[in-house]
Design an enzyme around this catalytic site. Structure first.
Site, mmCIF file in Angstrom:
data_model
loop_
_atom_site.group_PDB
_atom_site.id
_atom_site.type_symbol
_atom_site.label_atom_id
_atom_site.label_comp_id
_atom_site.label_asym_id
_atom_site.label_seq_id
_atom_site.Cartn_x
_atom_site.Cartn_y
_atom_site.Cartn_z
ATOM 1 C CG ASP A 177 -33.302 4.115 -28.784
ATOM 2 O OD1 ASP A 177 -34.094 3.635 -27.849
ATOM 3 O OD2 ASP A 177 -32.832 5.267 -28.490
ATOM 4 C CG ASP A 235 -34.716 1.987 -23.395
ATOM 5 O OD1 ASP A 235 -35.159 2.496 -24.647
ATOM 6 O OD2 ASP A 235 -33.568 2.104 -22.831
#
Ligand SMILES: *[C@@H]1O[C@H](CO)[C@@H](O)[C@H](O)[C@H]1NC(C)=O
Ligand SMILES: *[C@@H]1O[C@H](CO)[C@@H](O)[C@H](O)[C@H]1NC(C)=O
Ligand SMILES: *[C@@H]1O[C@H](CO)[C@@H](O)[C@H](O)[C@H]1NC(C)=O
Ligand SMILES: *[C@@H]1O[C@H](CO)[C@@H](O)[C@H](O)[C@H]1NC(C)=O
Ligand SMILES: *[C@@H]1O[C@H](CO)[C@@H](O)[C@H](O)[C@H]1NC(C)=O
Ligand SMILES: *[C@@H]1O[C@H](CO)[C@@H](O)[C@H](O)[C@H]1NC(C)=O
Length: 401
Positions: A91, A279
């Site tokens: 992440d 992301d």
């Protein structure tokens, strides 16, 4: 300019049949579409913990594989001594590294054995003056969370062991973590893996083509050529999304049409809202209006197909599609200093068996645009944290050793 949609695409990416119809698994690309946001972003834990310190011992380049799971990518690691397998989500928009820990007050089912700190000779509780000082609570934007105690441990990448990594040992964890055993934060904050390692750079190359694996390299100048482009990271001065990597997106071109949107559409406002982040967890790209509305309008006017309802798949820019070879409009993201001319596989999902062709972009309704991982496929993407730049270059990620 139009691009020929490769026929191969139709075999690589197919929409799912209703789950009850057959044992056919739901293609990742589509599952993501159903849950586009993923567990990105903001942490709500009170950041009054000391920084994790610098206990990390490691040498050289670290390298590991990534596996697509539920629209995100899992890192192959091991934790503890003796080691047990650890498959966390990678992440880039959060910091904390954590895994589920026995004893469990509340744990979700995970693909690897549960970690038990008292059975690892290298687990060390983070020094603390009292219990509340070493406990943590970390939550994500979809309200999933992990709660437990902070400690340090040895993490193993292939054959390379890195000791003293601060992490969260979560006894109370809840949410949809896409069949992982936790999360490794790669964000800008001091608790992230990249910050703790003190390496100035990392890169990845993602593929959704099963069973190929994707690649993650930490602390190396990966093999980007002179043709690679780069764009600066932008700092968000406010407290919004402090872990995230913001980029400066100046505009988008669909086919021949530069979308008629204000130049500030993707800027960070004085109060910290807005902007665009890259992301690794979110699958689809999410754009704020008016960019989203104009992009949809441009595709609808340039595709020679009739608009169709893709809401069953969480997609909104969709067309009726019979499997014919056809031209799709090109799509270029104009980042500051770098034009990213995307191949159709990075923004089109099509399946003639359900009669749909869709664009993998959805509307963001929370004042932040996200450049998702679907558009990052088959590119070397390098984060240079010293030079504060993102570089990228087309690459066959499925063919890397
Ligand atoms: C787990 O954490 C949540 C959120 O803080 C809390 O509401 C719940 O009571 C906790 N569960 C257990 C078993 O401690
Ligand atoms: C979870 O992952 C494991 C191992 O990677 C796999 O065997 C299992 O089928 C997966 N389960 C689900 C529900 O996807
Ligand atoms: C625990 O430690 C923290 C940080 O040192 C401190 O702020 C807090 O007041 C302490 N709590 C108790 C109950 O002593
Ligand atoms: C990338 O990180 C490694 C490890 O810290 C370092 O040796 C290398 O010089 C870095 N490369 C660049 C371009 O910063
Ligand atoms: C759509 O059809 C028109 C007329 O048939 C053609 O000129 C145009 O190139 C087609 N566009 C695409 C994207 O295929
Ligand atoms: C988004 O942020 C801008 C700038 O702060 C603000 O004017 C606008 O009201 C916000 N919109 C939403 C939907 O929150």
């Amino acid at each position: 300019m139009a691009k020929l949609l490769p026929l191969l695409l139709l075999f690589l990416i197919s929409f799912a049949a209703a789950p009850s119809c057959s044992g056919k698994r739901i293609p990742k690309a589509l599952r993501n579409a159903i849950k586009p946001i993923g567990r990105t972003i903001w942490k709500i834990w009170k950041d009054d913990h000391r920084g994790p310190g610098s206990n990390v011992q490691s040498t050289g380049v670290l390298q590991t594989q990534l596996y697509a799971s539920g629209g995100s990518f899992l890192m192959e690691l091991a934790i503890g001594t003796p080691t047990i397998q650890y498959l966390p989500i990678m992440d880039t928009s959060s910091d904390l590294i954590w895994t589920q820990c026995r004893p469990c007050l509340q744990c979700f089912s995970q693909p690897t054995p549960l970690y038990y700190p008292s059975q690892s000779s290298t687990y060390v509780p983070l020094p603390c003056s009292n219990a509340s000082d070493c406990s943590y609570f970390y939550t994500y934007s979809d309200s999933s969370f992990t709660q437990g105690a902070l400690g340090t441990e040895t993490f193993t990448f292939g054959s390379a062991a890195v000791s003293g990594v601060a992490f969260g040992c979560g006894n109370n964890n809840s949410g949809d973590f896409v069949n992982s055993s936790g999360i490794v934060g790669m964000g800008r904050g001091s608790w992230s893996l990249v910050s703790q390692l003190g390496y100035g750079n990392f890169s990845y190359c993602l593929t959704y083509d099963d069973p190929d694996t994707s690649r993650l390299l930490l602390g190396t100048m990966s093999t980007l050529s002179a043709q690679a482009q780069s764009t600066p990271f932008v700092t968000n001065p406010s407290l919004y999304f402090p872990s995230s990597y913001y980029l400066s997106l100046l505009g988008i071109t669909v086919g021949e049409t530069m979308l008629p949107i204000p130049s500030t559409t993707f800027s960070i406002a004085a109060d910290g809202t807005g902007g665009l982040i890259i992301d690794s967890v979110a699958t689809l790209t999410m754009l704020v209006d008016p960019a989203y509305a104009e992009l949809k309008r441009a595709f609808e006017s340039q595709m020679n197909l009739s608009a169709a309802d893709g809401s069953a798949y969480g997609l909104d820019i969709c067309f009726t599609y019979g499997g014919e070879e056809l031209q799709v409009p090109s799509l270029v993201f104009h980042f500051e200093g770098a034009d990213m001319d995307l191949p159709p596989e990075n923004y089109i999902e099509a399946d003639s068996s359900v009669g749909l062709l869709c664009v993998a972009v959805v509307r963001s309704d929370f004042n932040l645009s996200i450049f998702g991982n679907f558009m990052q496929q088959n590119m070397h993407v390098r984060y240079d944290l010293v030079g504060e730049r993102l570089s990228f270059e087309a690459a066959p990620c499925d063919q890397l050793m």
